[in-house]
Design a protein around this motif. Structure first.
Motif, PDB file in Angstrom:
ATOM      1  N   HIS A 156     -10.309   8.718  47.157  1.00  0.00           N
ATOM      2  CA  HIS A 156     -10.628   7.608  47.012  1.00  0.00           C
ATOM      3  C   HIS A 156     -11.425   6.832  45.828  1.00  0.00           C
ATOM      4  O   HIS A 156     -11.049   8.082  44.730  1.00  0.00           O
ATOM      5  CB  HIS A 156     -12.694   6.865  47.689  1.00  0.00           C
ATOM      6  CG  HIS A 156     -13.696   8.506  47.136  1.00  0.00           C
ATOM      7  ND1 HIS A 156     -13.597   9.264  47.468  1.00  0.00           N
ATOM      8  CD2 HIS A 156     -14.570   7.609  46.283  1.00  0.00           C
ATOM      9  CE1 HIS A 156     -14.949  10.079  46.402  1.00  0.00           C
ATOM     10  NE2 HIS A 156     -15.357   8.835  46.217  1.00  0.00           N
ATOM     11  N   LEU A 157     -11.193   5.671  45.063  1.00  0.00           N
ATOM     12  CA  LEU A 157     -11.460   4.447  43.771  1.00  0.00           C
ATOM     13  C   LEU A 157     -13.448   4.564  43.975  1.00  0.00           C
ATOM     14  O   LEU A 157     -13.604   4.076  45.079  1.00  0.00           O
ATOM     15  CB  LEU A 157     -11.228   4.125  43.454  1.00  0.00           C
ATOM     16  CG  LEU A 157      -9.088   4.345  44.365  1.00  0.00           C
ATOM     17  CD1 LEU A 157      -8.615   2.793  43.639  1.00  0.00           C
ATOM     18  CD2 LEU A 157      -8.727   4.930  43.436  1.00  0.00           C
ATOM     19  N   PRO A 188      -6.739  -1.901  44.029  1.00  0.00           N
ATOM     20  CA  PRO A 188      -6.216  -0.982  43.212  1.00  0.00           C
ATOM     21  C   PRO A 188      -6.021   0.096  44.722  1.00  0.00           C
ATOM     22  O   PRO A 188      -5.072   0.899  44.290  1.00  0.00           O
ATOM     23  CB  PRO A 188      -7.744  -0.340  42.514  1.00  0.00           C
ATOM     24  CG  PRO A 188      -8.049  -2.245  41.666  1.00  0.00           C
ATOM     25  CD  PRO A 188      -8.023  -2.102  42.754  1.00  0.00           C
ATOM     26  N   GLU A 189      -6.610   0.568  45.145  1.00  0.00           N
ATOM     27  CA  GLU A 189      -6.464   0.592  46.575  1.00  0.00           C
ATOM     28  C   GLU A 189      -5.049   0.409  47.323  1.00  0.00           C
ATOM     29  O   GLU A 189      -4.201   1.956  47.811  1.00  0.00           O
ATOM     30  CB  GLU A 189      -7.388   0.471  47.866  1.00  0.00           C
ATOM     31  CG  GLU A 189      -8.592   1.108  46.968  1.00  0.00           C
ATOM     32  CD  GLU A 189      -9.583   0.205  46.387  1.00  0.00           C
ATOM     33  OE1 GLU A 189      -9.198  -0.835  46.266  1.00  0.00           O
ATOM     34  OE2 GLU A 189     -11.113   0.489  46.831  1.00  0.00           O
ATOM     35  N   GLY A 236     -12.680   0.804  40.702  1.00  0.00           N
ATOM     36  CA  GLY A 236     -11.241   1.472  41.106  1.00  0.00           C
ATOM     37  C   GLY A 236     -10.548   1.441  39.839  1.00  0.00           C
ATOM     38  O   GLY A 236      -8.906   2.409  40.159  1.00  0.00           O
ATOM     39  N   HIS A 237     -11.228   2.380  38.574  1.00  0.00           N
ATOM     40  CA  HIS A 237     -10.665   3.229  37.625  1.00  0.00           C
ATOM     41  C   HIS A 237     -10.911   4.011  37.570  1.00  0.00           C
ATOM     42  O   HIS A 237     -10.181   5.583  36.319  1.00  0.00           O
ATOM     43  CB  HIS A 237     -11.111   2.679  36.594  1.00  0.00           C
ATOM     44  CG  HIS A 237     -12.099   2.976  36.340  1.00  0.00           C
ATOM     45  ND1 HIS A 237     -13.224   2.350  36.451  1.00  0.00           N
ATOM     46  CD2 HIS A 237     -13.308   3.614  34.963  1.00  0.00           C
ATOM     47  CE1 HIS A 237     -15.023   2.647  36.473  1.00  0.00           C
ATOM     48  NE2 HIS A 237     -14.338   3.839  35.533  1.00  0.00           N
ATOM     49  N   VAL A 238     -11.659   5.158  38.393  1.00  0.00           N
ATOM     50  CA  VAL A 238     -11.420   6.643  39.125  1.00  0.00           C
ATOM     51  C   VAL A 238     -10.861   7.294  39.993  1.00  0.00           C
ATOM     52  O   VAL A 238     -11.698   6.723  41.445  1.00  0.00           O
ATOM     53  CB  VAL A 238     -12.757   7.451  38.743  1.00  0.00           C
ATOM     54  CG1 VAL A 238     -13.073   8.741  38.949  1.00  0.00           C
ATOM     55  CG2 VAL A 238     -12.974   7.319  37.391  1.00  0.00           C
ATOM     56  N   LEU A 239     -10.100   7.660  40.879  1.00  0.00           N
ATOM     57  CA  LEU A 239      -9.206   8.564  41.231  1.00  0.00           C
ATOM     58  C   LEU A 239     -10.591   9.442  41.083  1.00  0.00           C
ATOM     59  O   LEU A 239     -10.360  11.031  41.145  1.00  0.00           O
ATOM     60  CB  LEU A 239      -8.269   8.791  41.453  1.00  0.00           C
ATOM     61  CG  LEU A 239      -7.212   9.516  42.177  1.00  0.00           C
ATOM     62  CD1 LEU A 239      -7.421   8.831  44.039  1.00  0.00           C
ATOM     63  CD2 LEU A 239      -5.691   9.759  42.242  1.00  0.00           C
ATOM     64  N   VAL A 240     -10.948  10.421  42.677  1.00  0.00           N
ATOM     65  CA  VAL A 240     -11.216  11.070  43.167  1.00  0.00           C
ATOM     66  C   VAL A 240     -10.777  12.061  44.371  1.00  0.00           C
ATOM     67  O   VAL A 240     -10.442  11.093  45.637  1.00  0.00           O
ATOM     68  CB  VAL A 240     -13.012  10.735  43.778  1.00  0.00           C
ATOM     69  CG1 VAL A 240     -13.149  12.146  44.183  1.00  0.00           C
ATOM     70  CG2 VAL A 240     -13.618  10.059  43.145  1.00  0.00           C
TER      71      VAL A 240
END
Length: 143
Positions: free
Chosen positions: A91-92, A20-21, A96-100
């Motif tokens: 960052h995730l 995801p990154e 990998g499903h939460v973007l901060v």
């Protein structure tokens, strides 16, 4: 023999698939904001006016962003229609499903990544203001 084949196959899949990154890195352009009301049925899929969008995202950097650029070093630049740029860290979390997105002053904005396939990314965030619902932001990759 079968175990060796399975191990090699698993290794190939793990190393050949994009994380995801890696999928997130690059330039993204906002194409749509959609509001999905939580409390009433039949109200989903309403496009947001600029005034409502501004009220929901007051105090958030995304309210003025049209272009999102994610770099490999964990930095991000969100650029407004007027050309004003804001530097953030990203960052995730989770799988990998939460973007901060973290501001220089430490404030963090969290988004749930609903879709991240090809040139399409769909982010959701919950609005606790007057609307009490979920806002969906659709972005298309431009590079």
């Amino acid at each position: 023999m079968v175990l060796a084949f399975l191990a090699i196959s698993w290794g190939f899949v793990m190393f050949s698939s994009e994380t995801p990154e890696l999928k997130l890195q690059g330039r993204w352009k906002e194409t749509e904001w959609v509001y999905e009301k939580v409390e009433r049925k039949g109200q989903a899929g309403n496009s947001l006016s600029e005034d409502v969008k501004r009220e929901i995202t007051e105090g958030m950097v995304i309210h003025a962003a049209e272009s999102w650029k994610f770099y490999t070093d964990g930095s991000a630049i969100l650029t407004s229609v007027s050309g004003e740029a804001t530097l953030l860290k990203w960052h995730l979390k989770g799988r990998g499903h939460v973007l901060v997105l973290t501001h220089e002053d430490g404030r963090a904005e969290k988004f749930h990544i609903q879709k991240l396939k090809g040139n399409l990314m769909e982010l959701h965030f919950e609005s606790d203001l007057q609307l009490k619902g979920i806002v969906k932001i659709v972005l298309n990759k431009t590079d």
